[in-house]
Design a protein around this motif. Structure first.
Motif, mmCIF file in Angstrom:
data_model
loop_
_atom_site.group_PDB
_atom_site.id
_atom_site.type_symbol
_atom_site.label_atom_id
_atom_site.label_comp_id
_atom_site.label_asym_id
_atom_site.label_seq_id
_atom_site.Cartn_x
_atom_site.Cartn_y
_atom_site.Cartn_z
ATOM 1 N N GLU A 180 1.754 -21.596 5.652
ATOM 2 C CA GLU A 180 2.900 -21.475 6.553
ATOM 3 C C GLU A 180 3.732 -22.757 6.562
ATOM 4 O OE1 GLU A 180 3.820 -20.067 11.153
ATOM 5 O OE2 GLU A 180 1.784 -19.933 10.325
ATOM 6 N N GLN A 181 3.058 -23.888 6.405
ATOM 7 C CA GLN A 181 3.774 -25.165 6.380
ATOM 8 C C GLN A 181 4.761 -25.224 5.217
ATOM 9 O OE1 GLN A 181 1.224 -28.587 5.946
ATOM 10 N NE2 GLN A 181 2.887 -30.069 6.134
ATOM 11 N N LEU A 182 4.301 -24.827 4.035
ATOM 12 C CA LEU A 182 5.188 -24.828 2.871
ATOM 13 C C LEU A 182 6.256 -23.745 2.990
ATOM 14 C CD1 LEU A 182 2.787 -25.529 -0.120
ATOM 15 C CD2 LEU A 182 4.641 -26.972 0.714
ATOM 16 N N LYS A 191 13.765 -24.223 4.781
ATOM 17 C CA LYS A 191 14.768 -25.277 4.955
ATOM 18 C C LYS A 191 15.530 -25.551 3.664
ATOM 19 C CE LYS A 191 12.461 -27.750 8.723
ATOM 20 N NZ LYS A 191 11.856 -29.032 9.156
ATOM 21 N N CYS A 192 14.925 -25.165 2.541
ATOM 22 C CA CYS A 192 15.585 -25.335 1.246
ATOM 23 C C CYS A 192 16.449 -24.131 0.880
ATOM 24 C CB CYS A 192 14.547 -25.564 0.149
ATOM 25 S SG CYS A 192 13.561 -27.060 0.351
ATOM 26 N N ILE A 222 -0.096 -14.205 1.047
ATOM 27 C CA ILE A 222 0.776 -14.767 0.030
ATOM 28 C C ILE A 222 2.201 -14.349 0.372
ATOM 29 C CG2 ILE A 222 1.337 -14.865 -2.436
ATOM 30 C CD1 ILE A 222 -1.426 -15.951 -1.852
ATOM 31 N N TRP A 223 3.106 -15.311 0.386
ATOM 32 C CA TRP A 223 4.507 -14.998 0.642
ATOM 33 C C TRP A 223 5.319 -15.171 -0.636
ATOM 34 C CZ3 TRP A 223 1.985 -18.076 4.469
ATOM 35 C CH2 TRP A 223 1.817 -17.452 5.702
ATOM 36 N N GLY A 224 6.083 -14.160 -0.995
ATOM 37 C CA GLY A 224 7.044 -14.260 -2.084
ATOM 38 C C GLY A 224 8.409 -14.552 -1.498
#
Length: 267
Positions: A224-226, A232-233, A254-256
């Motif tokens: 979740e941190q990444l 933000k990017c 896993i998040w895509g």
């Protein structure tokens, strides 16, 4: 393409953010693969990905507790080698950050692997083409590392096969977005240089490059941190899923994520 990339990096290298170390961003060239600089980039990525949960999930099949960490290191090194091979066969690049010391010497502190995904699998021939590419990769980097027993090695291979869902889910997430995009495979910063804004600087350079090339980006993350950092990017979550393997607890979540070209970058 490389000319536009160099223009972007030259502009970034001329503007050093206040309070950050003296750093140079560049894309590796053929001579860097001959001189061993690419090996330094691979070492940095392997170092950064040692804490990646997917490798814990793979390495835990090793029945000997004293060999689990060694197995994990071998798996990370193998994955980075496969990524570099796919990168070079797909027309991608390795973006690196080098710390520049007062005496002019440099040390590689961060790296990123990325390549274009312009050919979608729309039929049998596309799938066959992808399969041949994967076979060529295996010939170049060899077979995955084996565990201390045949039973656990078979379980490891099953889990590695389950990880092909990353590619399947990537295609599923991007099916409604037919325009070409680049896949951000790996980004990492050396453990002794983290917390200095290097990852943010590399991502800023990468997104400026893709904006200059007028293309979107896709990546996966499991923390979740990444995920919040990537938001933000300019990235947005397209899909959330888990990796399942019979007889094993799933790897999740896993998040895509996708970044549309010229999206707002808040980093």
């Amino acid at each position: 393409m490389m000319d536009r990339i160099k223009v972007v990096l030259d502009e970034l290298n001329q503007s050093k953010p206040q309070g950050q170390m003296n750093m140079r961003l560049r894309v590796l060239e053929d001579d860097d693969y001959k001189s061993g600089v690419s090996d330094q980039a691979s070492t940095v990525l392997a170092d950064a990905f040692h804490s990646y949960g997917a490798f814990d999930w793979l390495a835990e099949v090793e029945p000997d507790p004293d060999k689990v960490d060694t197995m994990k290191k071998r798996l990370v090194k193998y994955a980075v080698a496969v990524g570099e091979c796919l990168l070079r066969s797909s027309g991608g690049f390795t973006l690196v950050a080098e710390r520049v010391d007062n005496d002019g010497s440099t040390s590689l502190v961060g790296a990123l692997h990325s390549w274009p995904e312009t050919d979608r699998k729309s039929g049998f021939l596309d799938s066959l083409k992808s399969a041949f590419r994967d076979i060529r990769v295996l010939f170049r980097v060899g077979l995955p590392p084996a565990t201390s027993t045949w039973k656990s090695t078979r379980l490891l291979l099953n889990r590695m096969s389950a990880c092909f869902i990353f590619e399947t889910k990537r295609e599923e997430a991007m099916i409604g977005h037919p325009e070409p995009y680049w896949y951000l495979c790996k980004i990492g910063v050396s453990s002794n240089a983290q917390g200095c804004g290097i990852g943010r600087r590399i991502m800023q350079a990468y997104t400026r490059i893709t904006d200059a090339l007028d293309i979107d980006i896709y990546l996966e993350t499991e923390t979740e941190q990444l995920m919040k950092f990537y938001e933000k990017c300019g990235f947005n979550v397209l899909i959330e899923y888990k990796v399942e393997c019979k007889g094993s607890a799933p790897l999740e979540p896993i998040w895509g994520m996708r970044r549309i070209k010229h999206a707002l970058n808040q980093t």
